[in-house]
Design a protein around this motif. Structure first.
Motif, PDB file in Angstrom:
ATOM      1  N   PHE A 131       0.842  -1.204   0.000  1.00 12.67           N
ATOM      2  CA  PHE A 131       0.000   0.000   0.000  1.00 12.67           C
ATOM      3  C   PHE A 131       0.875   1.252   0.000  1.00 12.67           C
ATOM      4  O   PHE A 131       0.660   2.184  -0.795  1.00 12.67           O
ATOM      5  CB  PHE A 131      -0.932  -0.037   1.210  1.00 12.67           C
ATOM      6  N   ILE A 132       1.879   1.278   0.852  1.00 12.44           N
ATOM      7  CA  ILE A 132       2.796   2.418   0.943  1.00 12.44           C
ATOM      8  C   ILE A 132       3.519   2.618  -0.390  1.00 12.44           C
ATOM      9  O   ILE A 132       3.678   3.747  -0.868  1.00 12.44           O
ATOM     10  CB  ILE A 132       3.802   2.211   2.100  1.00 12.44           C
ATOM     11  N   ASP A 133       3.958   1.525  -0.997  1.00 11.79           N
ATOM     12  CA  ASP A 133       4.669   1.624  -2.276  1.00 11.79           C
ATOM     13  C   ASP A 133       3.763   2.163  -3.388  1.00 11.79           C
ATOM     14  O   ASP A 133       4.232   2.877  -4.282  1.00 11.79           O
ATOM     15  CB  ASP A 133       5.280   0.279  -2.660  1.00 11.79           C
ATOM     16  N   ASP A 134       2.470   1.835  -3.329  1.00 12.42           N
ATOM     17  CA  ASP A 134       1.530   2.394  -4.300  1.00 12.42           C
ATOM     18  C   ASP A 134       1.458   3.914  -4.155  1.00 12.42           C
ATOM     19  O   ASP A 134       1.416   4.648  -5.153  1.00 12.42           O
ATOM     20  CB  ASP A 134       0.126   1.809  -4.119  1.00 12.42           C
ATOM     21  N   ILE A 135       1.433   4.391  -2.917  1.00 13.44           N
ATOM     22  CA  ILE A 135       1.393   5.838  -2.675  1.00 13.44           C
ATOM     23  C   ILE A 135       2.708   6.472  -3.128  1.00 13.44           C
ATOM     24  O   ILE A 135       2.711   7.506  -3.803  1.00 13.44           O
ATOM     25  CB  ILE A 135       1.123   6.136  -1.183  1.00 13.44           C
ATOM     26  N   ALA A 136       3.817   5.846  -2.750  1.00 16.14           N
ATOM     27  CA  ALA A 136       5.131   6.377  -3.118  1.00 16.14           C
ATOM     28  C   ALA A 136       5.278   6.473  -4.634  1.00 16.14           C
ATOM     29  O   ALA A 136       5.869   7.431  -5.147  1.00 16.14           O
ATOM     30  CB  ALA A 136       6.235   5.508  -2.519  1.00 16.14           C
ATOM     31  N   ARG A 138       3.023   7.174  -6.734  1.00 14.72           N
ATOM     32  CA  ARG A 138       2.283   8.351  -7.197  1.00 14.72           C
ATOM     33  C   ARG A 138       3.075   9.631  -6.934  1.00 14.72           C
ATOM     34  O   ARG A 138       2.968  10.595  -7.681  1.00 14.72           O
ATOM     35  CB  ARG A 138       0.943   8.456  -6.469  1.00 14.72           C
ATOM     36  N   LEU A 139       3.826   9.640  -5.849  1.00 13.17           N
ATOM     37  CA  LEU A 139       4.550  10.846  -5.458  1.00 13.17           C
ATOM     38  C   LEU A 139       5.916  10.958  -6.111  1.00 13.17           C
ATOM     39  O   LEU A 139       6.393  12.064  -6.374  1.00 13.17           O
ATOM     40  CB  LEU A 139       4.705  10.890  -3.935  1.00 13.17           C
ATOM     41  N   ALA A 140       6.569   9.837  -6.317  1.00 16.64           N
ATOM     42  CA  ALA A 140       7.914   9.811  -6.915  1.00 16.64           C
ATOM     43  C   ALA A 140       7.944   8.724  -7.982  1.00 16.64           C
ATOM     44  O   ALA A 140       8.564   7.680  -7.796  1.00 16.64           O
ATOM     45  CB  ALA A 140       8.962   9.564  -5.836  1.00 16.64           C
ATOM     46  N   PRO A 141       7.249   8.953  -9.109  1.00 17.93           N
ATOM     47  CA  PRO A 141       7.106   7.897 -10.111  1.00 17.93           C
ATOM     48  C   PRO A 141       8.421   7.363 -10.673  1.00 17.93           C
ATOM     49  O   PRO A 141       8.500   6.200 -11.044  1.00 17.93           O
ATOM     50  CB  PRO A 141       6.252   8.531 -11.203  1.00 17.93           C
ATOM     51  N   ASP A 142       9.449   8.189 -10.712  1.00 13.41           N
ATOM     52  CA  ASP A 142      10.730   7.742 -11.259  1.00 13.41           C
ATOM     53  C   ASP A 142      11.550   6.919 -10.269  1.00 13.41           C
ATOM     54  O   ASP A 142      12.427   6.156 -10.681  1.00 13.41           O
ATOM     55  CB  ASP A 142      11.557   8.942 -11.742  1.00 13.41           C
ATOM     56  N   ASP A 143      11.274   7.083  -8.987  1.00 11.24           N
ATOM     57  CA  ASP A 143      12.030   6.361  -7.952  1.00 11.24           C
ATOM     58  C   ASP A 143      11.174   6.198  -6.693  1.00 11.24           C
ATOM     59  O   ASP A 143      11.426   6.839  -5.673  1.00 11.24           O
ATOM     60  CB  ASP A 143      13.334   7.111  -7.634  1.00 11.24           C
ATOM     61  N   PRO A 144      10.126   5.348  -6.759  1.00 12.88           N
ATOM     62  CA  PRO A 144       9.214   5.198  -5.619  1.00 12.88           C
ATOM     63  C   PRO A 144       9.923   4.785  -4.324  1.00 12.88           C
ATOM     64  O   PRO A 144       9.527   5.212  -3.242  1.00 12.88           O
ATOM     65  CB  PRO A 144       8.221   4.128  -6.062  1.00 12.88           C
ATOM     66  N   ARG A 145      10.985   3.978  -4.438  1.00 12.00           N
ATOM     67  CA  ARG A 145      11.693   3.511  -3.240  1.00 12.00           C
ATOM     68  C   ARG A 145      12.265   4.680  -2.449  1.00 12.00           C
ATOM     69  O   ARG A 145      12.402   4.609  -1.245  1.00 12.00           O
ATOM     70  CB  ARG A 145      12.822   2.544  -3.615  1.00 12.00           C
ATOM     71  N   SER A 146      12.615   5.765  -3.149  1.00  8.90           N
ATOM     72  CA  SER A 146      13.193   6.922  -2.470  1.00  8.90           C
ATOM     73  C   SER A 146      12.179   7.586  -1.532  1.00  8.90           C
ATOM     74  O   SER A 146      12.561   8.264  -0.592  1.00  8.90           O
ATOM     75  CB  SER A 146      13.694   7.950  -3.486  1.00  8.90           C
ATOM     76  N   ALA A 147      10.896   7.385  -1.790  1.00 11.06           N
ATOM     77  CA  ALA A 147       9.847   8.013  -0.985  1.00 11.06           C
ATOM     78  C   ALA A 147       9.245   7.069   0.052  1.00 11.06           C
ATOM     79  O   ALA A 147       8.425   7.482   0.863  1.00 11.06           O
ATOM     80  CB  ALA A 147       8.749   8.541  -1.904  1.00 11.06           C
ATOM     81  N   ARG A 148       9.652   5.807   0.061  1.00 14.85           N
ATOM     82  CA  ARG A 148       9.013   4.789   0.899  1.00 14.85           C
ATOM     83  C   ARG A 148       9.006   5.150   2.384  1.00 14.85           C
ATOM     84  O   ARG A 148       7.959   5.124   3.033  1.00 14.85           O
ATOM     85  CB  ARG A 148       9.694   3.437   0.698  1.00 14.85           C
ATOM     86  N   VAL A 149      10.146   5.491   2.937  1.00 15.30           N
ATOM     87  CA  VAL A 149      10.219   5.764   4.378  1.00 15.30           C
ATOM     88  C   VAL A 149       9.426   7.022   4.723  1.00 15.30           C
ATOM     89  O   VAL A 149       8.715   7.055   5.726  1.00 15.30           O
ATOM     90  CB  VAL A 149      11.682   5.858   4.857  1.00 15.30           C
ATOM     91  N   ALA A 150       9.507   8.044   3.881  1.00 11.14           N
ATOM     92  CA  ALA A 150       8.748   9.271   4.133  1.00 11.14           C
ATOM     93  C   ALA A 150       7.250   8.979   4.113  1.00 11.14           C
ATOM     94  O   ALA A 150       6.501   9.436   4.991  1.00 11.14           O
ATOM     95  CB  ALA A 150       9.103  10.335   3.099  1.00 11.14           C
ATOM     96  N   ALA A 188       3.617  17.336   4.975  1.00 16.71           N
ATOM     97  CA  ALA A 188       4.665  16.310   4.892  1.00 16.71           C
ATOM     98  C   ALA A 188       4.754  15.754   3.464  1.00 16.71           C
ATOM     99  O   ALA A 188       5.852  15.478   2.970  1.00 16.71           O
ATOM    100  CB  ALA A 188       4.397  15.191   5.894  1.00 16.71           C
ATOM    101  N   LEU A 189       3.609  15.598   2.804  1.00 16.92           N
ATOM    102  CA  LEU A 189       3.623  15.132   1.413  1.00 16.92           C
ATOM    103  C   LEU A 189       4.348  16.126   0.502  1.00 16.92           C
ATOM    104  O   LEU A 189       5.060  15.735  -0.413  1.00 16.92           O
ATOM    105  CB  LEU A 189       2.202  14.910   0.901  1.00 16.92           C
TER     106      LEU A 189
END
Length: 195
Positions: A131-136, A138-150, A188-189
């Motif tokens: 679920f978190i990765d789906d949100i990430a 959307r926010l960082a489409p080129d590198d979703p993993r970079s947004a995972r912890v945030a 925060a987003l």
């Protein structure tokens, strides 16, 4: 020869998981006995072990299914950041707060999930991270993993906000906490890099 086919067994299991998910969120894991869970599904206690090895097995299945439903909910909102904002507002709404059995399993069950056995925690972890990765994404489409912890941190804040709002006897204060939670989550987003 089996009395019921594979399709019937799968449908019965799905019904048990669905009704148990609602009951767990309303009454808690510890407050939901197998007899009650099976009665909710319209079945006898004896049918339980044809579908699950233990209550803990059902908990893992129910929480995973609930989080899959959250992913489907996210798929149904607007694309990109606008959809994430919509999700934040719906998540931190009085309607969600006042209907825990229809809402997020994290907000309803996190304290009990923390006390579950490792396989249940693992099922929860995998499901919540999807679920978190789906949100990430959307926010960082080129590198979703970079947004995972945030994103996970923002989600944790939202879960806590919803839990606190549910626990407060002062309705106005509970509503104010939700409103502030929305502002905090959106701020925060905004800080999440888009990469």
């Amino acid at each position: 020869m089996a009395r019921y086919g594979k399709e019937h067994k799968l449908e019965t299991r799905r019904r048990i998981v669905e009704t148990a998910g609602r009951r767990f969120k309303r009454d808690g894991i510890d407050g939901s006995g197998v007899a009650t869970l099976m009665k909710d599904a319209g079945l006898t206690n004896g049918a339980f072990y044809a579908h699950f090895e233990s209550k803990e097995d059902l908990v893992a299945a129910a929480v995973s299914a609930q989080l899959r439903d959250q992913r489907a909910w996210l798929d149904a909102v607007a694309p990109g950041r606008a959809g994430v904002e919509q999700m934040v507002r719906e998540y931190l709404s009085p309607e969600h707060r006042d209907n825990p059995e229809q809402g997020c399993p994290s907000a309803a069950l996190l304290d009990e999930l923390a006390r579950c056995a490792d396989p249940t925690k693992q099922a929860y972890t995998e499901s919540v991270l999807a679920f978190i990765d789906d949100i990430a994404a959307r926010l960082a489409p080129d590198d979703p993993r970079s947004a995972r912890v945030a994103v996970l941190s923002i989600y944790a804040s939202m879960v806590g906000t919803l839990q606190l709002s549910r626990a407060l006897a002062d309705r106005r204060l509970a509503d104010d906490i939700l409103d502030q939670g929305v502002r905090n989550a959106l701020a925060a987003l905004d800080a999440v890099p888009e990469h």
